[in-house]
Design an enzyme around this catalytic site. Structure first.
Site, PDB file in Angstrom:
ATOM      1  N   ASN A 134      44.154  25.552  39.960  1.00 22.99           N
ATOM      2  CA  ASN A 134      42.742  25.931  40.147  1.00 22.99           C
ATOM      3  C   ASN A 134      42.223  26.849  39.037  1.00 22.99           C
ATOM      4  OD1 ASN A 134      44.515  27.936  41.091  1.00 22.99           O
ATOM      5  ND2 ASN A 134      42.941  28.846  42.386  1.00 22.99           N
ATOM      6  N   GLU A 135      42.831  26.758  37.844  1.00 23.46           N
ATOM      7  CA  GLU A 135      42.493  27.683  36.752  1.00 23.46           C
ATOM      8  C   GLU A 135      41.009  27.722  36.410  1.00 23.46           C
ATOM      9  OE1 GLU A 135      46.880  27.389  36.442  1.00 23.46           O
ATOM     10  OE2 GLU A 135      45.258  26.063  37.020  1.00 23.46           O
ATOM     11  N   LEU A 185      50.274  33.126  38.087  1.00 32.13           N
ATOM     12  CA  LEU A 185      50.353  34.093  36.989  1.00 32.13           C
ATOM     13  C   LEU A 185      49.773  35.443  37.412  1.00 32.13           C
ATOM     14  CD1 LEU A 185      49.317  31.900  33.906  1.00 32.13           C
ATOM     15  CD2 LEU A 185      51.580  32.247  34.899  1.00 32.13           C
ATOM     16  N   GLY A 198      49.971  28.950  38.964  1.00 34.72           N
ATOM     17  CA  GLY A 198      51.358  29.034  38.498  1.00 34.72           C
ATOM     18  C   GLY A 198      52.378  28.743  39.587  1.00 34.72           C
TER      19      GLY A 198
END
Length: 252
Positions: free
Chosen positions: A127-128, A58, A103
């Site tokens: 890995n957010e 993202l 993403g």
């Protein structure tokens, strides 16, 4: 595109690292629609034209210092891309020839078959949490469907990025091959999938994926609202700004 074999190849090229900007997401969805409607194509290989990276995921610039209306528009575009890829009637093979976090990993997870180049720099995962943000339920569902509940629970909380050998072991990818063979192996893999009669394969794929896709379709507006209220928080905006500044310093 190789229409004679019914295979299209889509190469991501959004410098420098194929981040999923609003414009890029929109173009991807339009390209997918065109391929779905062109009956000469039965399979699609997604890969990168940028050296060393499949997709960095993202675009944080779309999520930082913008209006709530912009966040909503952006999130709807992310949802749309996932729904299009996840429910595609095409055979979808991800030829992952670079780093594949967040993403980028989500896009790869929507495919029917994943091939990762054997390079220790090319890791894959959601890995957010490392950025202080939370992977939405449909990211989570896609990972659970791929590697199982316990492995996904651990990977999501710790924000794990798996190097090739570990990625293969946990099952987030199906094959790890030398970098120079990624594209040729992708073509061999897609041929195996395309040997199955389309109608039987497509109905089976739809049956397997329907419940996961329906969860987002049913809660789509609610998911957008949750994203907008979460991303608009001062604390989240501050951590995203800090992260973007750190990235700028790295480049500098």
């Amino acid at each position: 595109p190789d229409a004679s074999a019914g295979v299209a190849v889509m190469r991501f090229n959004n410098p420098p690292v194929n981040t999923l900007s609003l414009e890029f997401l929109t173009e991807l969805v339009i390209s997918l629609e065109k391929l779905e409607n062109d009956k000469s194509f039965r399979g699609l290989i997604i890969t990168s034209d940028r050296p060393g990276v499949f997709s960095a995921g993202l675009d944080l610039r779309e999520m930082c210092g913008r209006s709530p209306a912009h966040y909503a528009e952006y999130w709807k575009a992310v949802q749309e891309l996932w729904l299009r890829l996840y429910q595609s009637s095409l055979v979808l093979v991800a030829a992952i020839n670079g780093a594949c976090p967040a993403g980028g990993c989500l896009m790869a997870l929507t495919s029917d078959h994943r091939i990762l180049a054997d390079n220790p720099k090319y890791s894959i995962g959601l890995n957010e949490t490392l950025l202080g943000i939370v992977a939405p339920f449909w990211f989570k569902d896609t990972l659970v469907n791929t590697i199982g509940h316990r492995a996904a629970e651990r990977a999501l909380q710790l924000g794990l990025l798996f190097p090739p050998a570990q990625a293969l072991q946990v099952g987030i990818v199906d094959q790890v091959v030398p970098e120079e063979r990624v594209q040729s192996v992708a073509l061999s893999a897609i041929a195996q999938w395309m040997a199955i009669p389309d109608h039987a394969r497509q109905l089976t794929k739809a049956m397997m994926r329907k419940a996961t896709a329906s969860r987002l379709i049913t809660h789509r507006d609610e998911d957008v609202q949750n994203f907008v209220s979460f991303i608009s928080r001062d604390s989240i905006q501050k951590s995203l700004q800090l992260y973007l500044e750190r990235l700028k310093q790295k480049k500098g």
